[in-house]
Design a protein around this motif. Sequence first.
Motif, short mmCIF file in Angstrom:
data_model
loop_
_atom_site.label_atom_id
_atom_site.label_comp_id
_atom_site.label_asym_id
_atom_site.label_seq_id
_atom_site.Cartn_x
_atom_site.Cartn_y
_atom_site.Cartn_z
N PHE A 257 66.44 -7.61 49.75
CA PHE A 257 67.89 -7.73 49.62
C PHE A 257 68.32 -7.66 48.15
O PHE A 257 69.35 -7.07 47.81
CB PHE A 257 68.38 -9.04 50.23
CG PHE A 257 68.30 -9.09 51.73
CD1 PHE A 257 68.15 -7.93 52.47
CD2 PHE A 257 68.36 -10.30 52.41
CE1 PHE A 257 68.08 -7.97 53.86
CE2 PHE A 257 68.28 -10.35 53.79
CZ PHE A 257 68.14 -9.19 54.52
N ASP A 258 67.52 -8.27 47.29
CA ASP A 258 67.85 -8.29 45.87
C ASP A 258 67.81 -6.88 45.28
O ASP A 258 68.62 -6.54 44.40
CB ASP A 258 66.88 -9.21 45.14
CG ASP A 258 67.23 -9.37 43.67
OD1 ASP A 258 68.35 -9.84 43.38
OD2 ASP A 258 66.39 -9.04 42.81
N LYS A 259 66.89 -6.05 45.75
CA LYS A 259 66.72 -4.71 45.19
C LYS A 259 67.58 -3.66 45.88
O LYS A 259 67.85 -2.60 45.31
CB LYS A 259 65.25 -4.31 45.26
CG LYS A 259 64.90 -3.04 44.50
CD LYS A 259 63.40 -2.82 44.43
CE LYS A 259 63.08 -1.57 43.61
NZ LYS A 259 61.62 -1.36 43.47
N ALA A 260 68.03 -3.92 47.11
CA ALA A 260 68.76 -2.92 47.89
C ALA A 260 70.06 -2.51 47.21
O ALA A 260 70.79 -3.34 46.67
CB ALA A 260 69.04 -3.46 49.29
N GLN A 261 70.36 -1.22 47.27
CA GLN A 261 71.56 -0.68 46.63
C GLN A 261 72.53 -0.05 47.62
O GLN A 261 73.61 0.39 47.23
CB GLN A 261 71.15 0.37 45.59
CG GLN A 261 70.30 -0.18 44.46
CD GLN A 261 69.89 0.89 43.47
OE1 GLN A 261 70.16 2.08 43.66
NE2 GLN A 261 69.21 0.48 42.40
N GLY A 262 72.18 0.01 48.89
CA GLY A 262 73.03 0.66 49.87
C GLY A 262 74.27 -0.13 50.22
O GLY A 262 74.32 -1.35 50.02
N ASP A 263 75.28 0.57 50.73
CA ASP A 263 76.48 -0.11 51.22
C ASP A 263 76.18 -0.91 52.48
O ASP A 263 76.78 -1.96 52.72
CB ASP A 263 77.57 0.92 51.53
CG ASP A 263 77.98 1.70 50.29
OD1 ASP A 263 78.05 1.10 49.20
OD2 ASP A 263 78.22 2.92 50.42
N VAL A 264 75.26 -0.40 53.28
CA VAL A 264 74.81 -1.09 54.49
C VAL A 264 73.30 -1.25 54.40
O VAL A 264 72.59 -0.32 54.03
CB VAL A 264 75.17 -0.30 55.76
CG1 VAL A 264 74.57 -0.94 57.00
CG2 VAL A 264 76.70 -0.19 55.90
N ILE A 265 72.83 -2.45 54.71
CA ILE A 265 71.40 -2.73 54.66
C ILE A 265 70.89 -2.91 56.08
O ILE A 265 71.44 -3.70 56.85
CB ILE A 265 71.09 -4.00 53.82
CG1 ILE A 265 71.31 -3.72 52.32
CG2 ILE A 265 69.65 -4.45 54.03
CD1 ILE A 265 72.73 -3.74 51.87
N ILE B 277 79.11 -1.45 61.30
CA ILE B 277 79.45 -2.14 60.07
C ILE B 277 80.62 -1.44 59.37
O ILE B 277 81.62 -2.07 58.98
CB ILE B 277 78.24 -2.19 59.11
CG1 ILE B 277 77.08 -2.98 59.74
CG2 ILE B 277 78.64 -2.80 57.77
CD1 ILE B 277 77.33 -4.45 59.92
N VAL B 278 80.55 -0.12 59.23
CA VAL B 278 81.53 0.64 58.44
C VAL B 278 82.83 0.85 59.21
O VAL B 278 83.93 0.66 58.66
CB VAL B 278 80.93 2.00 58.01
CG1 VAL B 278 81.98 2.86 57.32
CG2 VAL B 278 79.74 1.78 57.10
N SER B 279 82.74 1.23 60.47
CA SER B 279 83.94 1.59 61.23
C SER B 279 84.55 0.41 61.97
O SER B 279 85.79 0.31 62.10
CB SER B 279 83.61 2.70 62.23
OG SER B 279 83.10 3.85 61.57
N ASN B 280 83.72 -0.48 62.50
CA ASN B 280 84.23 -1.61 63.28
C ASN B 280 84.43 -2.87 62.47
O ASN B 280 84.93 -3.87 63.00
CB ASN B 280 83.29 -1.90 64.45
CG ASN B 280 83.18 -0.73 65.41
OD1 ASN B 280 84.03 0.16 65.41
ND2 ASN B 280 82.14 -0.71 66.23
N GLY B 281 84.01 -2.87 61.22
CA GLY B 281 84.31 -3.98 60.33
C GLY B 281 83.45 -5.22 60.50
O GLY B 281 83.83 -6.30 60.05
N TYR B 282 82.29 -5.08 61.14
CA TYR B 282 81.41 -6.24 61.27
C TYR B 282 80.78 -6.58 59.92
O TYR B 282 80.46 -5.69 59.12
CB TYR B 282 80.30 -5.97 62.28
CG TYR B 282 80.75 -5.99 63.71
CD1 TYR B 282 81.00 -7.20 64.35
CD2 TYR B 282 80.90 -4.81 64.45
CE1 TYR B 282 81.41 -7.24 65.68
CE2 TYR B 282 81.31 -4.84 65.77
CZ TYR B 282 81.56 -6.06 66.38
OH TYR B 282 81.96 -6.08 67.69
N ASP B 283 80.58 -7.89 59.68
CA ASP B 283 79.82 -8.31 58.51
C ASP B 283 78.33 -8.06 58.71
O ASP B 283 77.62 -7.68 57.79
CB ASP B 283 80.05 -9.80 58.23
CG ASP B 283 81.49 -10.09 57.84
OD1 ASP B 283 82.03 -9.33 57.02
OD2 ASP B 283 82.07 -11.06 58.36
#
Length: 313
Positions: A80-88, A109-115
């Motif tokens: 998690f610390d190293k990840a750079q993506g918008d969605v992991i 995540i992107v379209s439906n707005g889930y955390d």
Amino acid sequence: MNISVVIPLLNEKESLIELHDWIANVMQSNHFSYEILFIDDGSTDGSWETIQQLSQKNNAVKGIQFLRNFGKSQALHAGFDKAQGDVIITMDADLQDNPEEIPELYNMIVSNGYDMVSGWKKKRYDSVISKNIPSKLFNWAARKTSGVKLNDFNCGLKAYHQNVVKNIDVNGEMHRYIPVLAKNAGFSNIGEKVVQHQARKYGETKFGMERFINGFLDLITIWFISRFGRQPMHLFGTLGFIMLAIGFAFSIYLGIDKLFLTPHGRLITDKPQFYIALVTMIMGTQFFVAGFLGEIILRTKENRQRYLIKDNI
């Protein structure tokens, strides 16, 4: 970058190339920009060498090698610390999680707005006695205790918005309760998706029945932390007050009894109420001390490194 795929692993050399190729095909067919983060949690079977080879073949492959086995939670924390993506996306390395689920998880995540979205292995290919039944009991207890309405807390296939993984602290063996950690951090829009579960193709599971015992112990821990982690005195102070009140009540009773009821009777120390008062007052004092110590530790704790990295690419 669209997606970071974080994969903790321990001695999964046989499955890594197949898993990498599968993920890469899914990403390329959906035109995602991506990275694959393999977190080698102290493997001894040559898994790290395979990860290095994959990194040379594909620039999207990155890796972290722990000095020894520190546990899945620590591996996820490093990823998690190293990840750079918008969605992991997190998934296991044993090929039991299906990479074909990634596009839909990403869209939720992107379209439906889930955390975050947690996978639900509704149909499992594990042993009914050793895994299915204990898992159902574990998930029931987790739902009741945490208030998070998920059917499968322990599924490794999950999707997160970047804000979630950058603002939760996964430590100990709390990887089972990341949805609860997310909820406690304020990310309440948590979804669930039925995902395909596949039988293990190579090797054997690294988790035995002890994980369920540890899981229930961790459940108690996270319940305590979520309720009283920021104000331990609220719990210990309340218990201390109750114990002291019981002790004082018995002390007053013994005093009245000695002065007015049986002034020439047996000694106070001959009565069982004396020892009840003594024990409860000592316990009350100890609870207060525990609460004070908890508050002091909470305010003076330092961030300590929970794992040692041997190499990364």
